[in-house]
Write a protein that holds these residues in place. Structure first.
Motif, short mmCIF file in Angstrom:
data_model
loop_
_atom_site.label_atom_id
_atom_site.label_comp_id
_atom_site.label_asym_id
_atom_site.label_seq_id
_atom_site.Cartn_x
_atom_site.Cartn_y
_atom_site.Cartn_z
N LEU A 81 -12.70 71.03 10.29
CA LEU A 81 -11.41 71.54 9.83
C LEU A 81 -10.53 70.44 9.24
O LEU A 81 -9.87 70.65 8.22
N ALA A 82 -10.52 69.28 9.87
CA ALA A 82 -9.69 68.18 9.35
C ALA A 82 -10.16 67.76 7.97
O ALA A 82 -9.34 67.51 7.08
N ASN A 83 -11.46 67.71 7.77
CA ASN A 83 -11.98 67.34 6.45
C ASN A 83 -11.79 68.47 5.44
O ASN A 83 -11.52 68.22 4.27
N LEU A 84 -11.91 69.71 5.90
CA LEU A 84 -11.70 70.86 5.02
C LEU A 84 -10.27 70.90 4.49
O LEU A 84 -10.02 71.24 3.35
N LEU A 139 -11.11 57.75 18.71
CA LEU A 139 -11.62 56.73 17.78
C LEU A 139 -12.60 57.34 16.78
O LEU A 139 -12.55 57.05 15.59
N LEU A 140 -13.49 58.20 17.28
CA LEU A 140 -14.44 58.88 16.40
C LEU A 140 -13.70 59.74 15.38
O LEU A 140 -14.03 59.71 14.19
N LEU A 141 -12.70 60.50 15.84
CA LEU A 141 -11.94 61.36 14.93
C LEU A 141 -11.21 60.54 13.88
O LEU A 141 -11.19 60.91 12.71
N ALA A 142 -10.62 59.43 14.27
CA ALA A 142 -9.90 58.58 13.32
C ALA A 142 -10.85 57.97 12.29
O ALA A 142 -10.50 57.88 11.11
N ARG A 143 -12.04 57.59 12.71
CA ARG A 143 -12.99 56.99 11.78
C ARG A 143 -13.58 58.02 10.82
O ARG A 143 -13.80 57.73 9.65
N ARG A 144 -13.85 59.22 11.33
CA ARG A 144 -14.48 60.24 10.49
C ARG A 144 -13.50 61.01 9.62
O ARG A 144 -13.90 61.67 8.68
N LEU A 147 -3.93 61.76 10.71
CA LEU A 147 -3.28 60.96 11.75
C LEU A 147 -3.81 61.44 13.09
O LEU A 147 -3.81 62.64 13.36
N VAL A 148 -4.24 60.53 13.94
CA VAL A 148 -4.80 60.89 15.24
C VAL A 148 -3.88 60.36 16.32
O VAL A 148 -3.56 59.18 16.36
#
Length: 105
Positions: free
Chosen positions: A51-54, A78-83, A88-89
């Motif tokens: 969803l964040a990438n969409l 960390l994974l979410l911020a990198r991907r 903003l995480v």
């Protein structure tokens, strides 16, 4: 028996909200909530990434309960911020505070 206990807790929590003993926090933005109270391994992180990438053409903030581990972030934020570099995480147990910080930014 656990289902009955959990159902009772949810019933009374909803009853208290319905009678204005508690009031929900209103965030002046669109909010999509993904997840369950404690269940792990159900695909919440991959769905969040999707969803964040969409919606990367919009300003996206991801709030995670990923608690700090001795001053460093847990793996999931960390994974979410990198991907999702455009998102903003925010990680922390107080998601209302995290949401307010996200709206300010």
């Amino acid at each position: 028996p656990f289902g009955f206990c959990w159902g009772s807790v949810v019933y009374w929590k909803n009853w208290l909200y319905d009678r204005a003993f508690f009031s929900p926090c209103k965030i002046p933005r669109l909010v999509v909530s993904i997840g369950n109270v404690v269940a792990g391994g159900t695909g919440k992180t991959p769905l969040t990434l999707l969803l964040a990438n969409l919606f990367s053409h919009r300003r996206v903030a991801i709030l995670s309960r990923g608690a700090s581990l001795q001053g460093s972030l847990a793996d999931e934020p960390l994974l979410l911020a990198r991907r999702c570099p455009s998102a903003l995480v925010y990680a922390g147990k107080d998601r209302i505070l995290s949401a307010k910080r996200a709206v300010e930014n």
